[in-house]
Design a protein around this motif. Structure first.
Motif, PDB file in Angstrom:
ATOM      1  N   VAL A  41       0.305   2.903  -3.342  1.00 13.66           N
ATOM      2  CA  VAL A  41      -0.809   4.525  -3.528  1.00 13.66           C
ATOM      3  C   VAL A  41       0.036   5.595  -2.287  1.00 13.66           C
ATOM      4  O   VAL A  41       0.225   6.257  -3.437  1.00 13.66           O
ATOM      5  CB  VAL A  41      -1.667   4.108  -2.315  1.00 13.66           C
ATOM      6  CG1 VAL A  41      -2.888   5.135  -2.682  1.00 13.66           C
ATOM      7  CG2 VAL A  41      -2.339   2.666  -3.193  1.00 13.66           C
ATOM      8  N   ASN A  42       0.568   5.480  -1.125  1.00  8.26           N
ATOM      9  CA  ASN A  42       0.918   6.679  -0.508  1.00  8.26           C
ATOM     10  C   ASN A  42       2.120   7.744  -0.909  1.00  8.26           C
ATOM     11  O   ASN A  42       2.262   8.313  -1.488  1.00  8.26           O
ATOM     12  CB  ASN A  42       1.513   6.012   0.665  1.00  8.26           C
ATOM     13  CG  ASN A  42      -0.038   5.607   1.586  1.00  8.26           C
ATOM     14  OD1 ASN A  42      -0.214   4.798   1.511  1.00  8.26           O
ATOM     15  ND2 ASN A  42      -0.895   6.697   2.459  1.00  8.26           N
TER      16      ASN A  42
ATOM     17  N   VAL B 228       0.971  -1.023  -0.203  1.00 13.11           N
ATOM     18  CA  VAL B 228      -0.199  -0.023   0.153  1.00 13.11           C
ATOM     19  C   VAL B 228       0.727   1.517  -0.155  1.00 13.11           C
ATOM     20  O   VAL B 228       0.525   2.554  -0.646  1.00 13.11           O
ATOM     21  CB  VAL B 228      -1.199  -0.096   1.601  1.00 13.11           C
ATOM     22  CG1 VAL B 228      -1.541   1.642   1.425  1.00 13.11           C
ATOM     23  CG2 VAL B 228      -2.394  -1.230   1.044  1.00 13.11           C
TER      24      VAL B 228
ATOM     25  N   TRP C 227      -6.314   5.417   2.384  1.00 13.51           N
ATOM     26  CA  TRP C 227      -4.957   3.858   2.596  1.00 13.51           C
ATOM     27  C   TRP C 227      -4.234   3.946   3.723  1.00 13.51           C
ATOM     28  O   TRP C 227      -3.955   2.092   3.927  1.00 13.51           O
ATOM     29  CB  TRP C 227      -4.502   4.048   0.287  1.00 13.51           C
ATOM     30  CG  TRP C 227      -5.434   4.020  -0.114  1.00 13.51           C
ATOM     31  CD1 TRP C 227      -5.714   4.398  -0.912  1.00 13.51           C
ATOM     32  CD2 TRP C 227      -5.395   2.034  -1.030  1.00 13.51           C
ATOM     33  NE1 TRP C 227      -6.458   3.178  -1.933  1.00 13.51           N
ATOM     34  CE2 TRP C 227      -6.439   2.071  -1.197  1.00 13.51           C
ATOM     35  CE3 TRP C 227      -5.770   0.995  -0.221  1.00 13.51           C
ATOM     36  CZ2 TRP C 227      -7.084   0.703  -2.321  1.00 13.51           C
ATOM     37  CZ3 TRP C 227      -5.580  -0.263  -0.464  1.00 13.51           C
ATOM     38  CH2 TRP C 227      -6.224   0.377  -1.567  1.00 13.51           C
TER      39      TRP C 227
ATOM     40  N   ALA D 142      -7.370   9.991  -0.709  1.00 16.29           N
ATOM     41  CA  ALA D 142      -7.258   8.576  -0.920  1.00 16.29           C
ATOM     42  C   ALA D 142      -5.858   8.213  -0.031  1.00 16.29           C
ATOM     43  O   ALA D 142      -5.777   6.998   0.664  1.00 16.29           O
ATOM     44  CB  ALA D 142      -6.310   8.295  -1.754  1.00 16.29           C
ATOM     45  N   TRP D 143      -5.366   9.578  -0.049  1.00 16.46           N
ATOM     46  CA  TRP D 143      -3.892   8.790   1.011  1.00 16.46           C
ATOM     47  C   TRP D 143      -4.719   8.924   2.899  1.00 16.46           C
ATOM     48  O   TRP D 143      -3.872   7.464   3.425  1.00 16.46           O
ATOM     49  CB  TRP D 143      -3.456  10.560   1.155  1.00 16.46           C
ATOM     50  CG  TRP D 143      -1.754   9.970   2.109  1.00 16.46           C
ATOM     51  CD1 TRP D 143      -0.678  10.240   1.042  1.00 16.46           C
ATOM     52  CD2 TRP D 143      -1.555   9.783   2.805  1.00 16.46           C
ATOM     53  NE1 TRP D 143       0.245   9.338   2.047  1.00 16.46           N
ATOM     54  CE2 TRP D 143       0.149  10.182   3.230  1.00 16.46           C
ATOM     55  CE3 TRP D 143      -1.974   9.643   4.321  1.00 16.46           C
ATOM     56  CZ2 TRP D 143       0.574   9.544   4.454  1.00 16.46           C
ATOM     57  CZ3 TRP D 143      -1.722   9.844   5.661  1.00 16.46           C
ATOM     58  CH2 TRP D 143      -0.196   9.799   5.346  1.00 16.46           C
TER      59      TRP D 143
END
Length: 166
Positions: free
Chosen positions: A105-106, A101, A139, A135-136
């Motif tokens: 993502v991050n 993740v 996740w 989003a940050w």
């Protein structure tokens, strides 16, 4: 060999706990505080945090949790330690979720925020925040839960380890 098993499991538990603490602190305090601020403040604060966090202490914990948990699993992979191994392996899988993740993502969101540049020069600072923060935050919660659960599993593995070693 028992001492090496104990030390690796202890190091895994401590580094996993430190990472769980970091991710959860962002989940329950840092990001809730920043989303209450204006868009410029959130962007600037996260840009500075993302710059500051790239240091030896962070990397030692971030990668240490993976390496020590993997080492603890390898060292407990003998017949006498089978009661400990599932807890360690489960923690390792959960931490791998947190790593995936983070990397998938991050970190890309952090990089996009850095590329956005100085918030005082952005035409639509709210749009930049809105592409980043929801989003940050979502996740980060996944990695906080995964690493915290991994910490609990490693803590229990220490208990089981103590029973087997004792």
């Amino acid at each position: 060999m028992t001492t090496l098993r104990t030390l690796s499991l202890l190091a895994a538990t401590v580094t996993m706990g430190l990472m769980a603490g970091l991710f959860t602190a962002f989940a329950y305090s840092v990001m809730p505080g920043l989303v209450r601020a204006d868009a410029r403040t959130l962007i600037l604060a996260m840009q500075r945090i993302n710059e500051a966090i790239l240091n030896g202490w962070f990397f030692a914990c971030f990668f240490g949790a993976l390496l020590f948990t993997g080492a603890a699993a390898a060292l407990h992979a003998s017949a006498d330690w089978t009661g400990v191994l599932p807890w360690i392996v489960s923690a390792l899988v959960l931490y791998l979720v947190a790593l995936v993740v983070t990397m998938a993502v991050n970190v890309p969101l952090n990089n996009a925020l850095a590329r956005a540049g100085d918030p005082d020069r952005l035409a639509d600072v709210a749009a930049v925040r809105d592409r980043f923060a929801p989003a940050w935050i979502r996740w980060n919660l996944v990695r906080a839960v995964a690493s915290a659960a991994g910490f609990v599993l490693l803590s229990w593995a220490l208990v089981v380890h103590g029973r087997v070693a004792g």
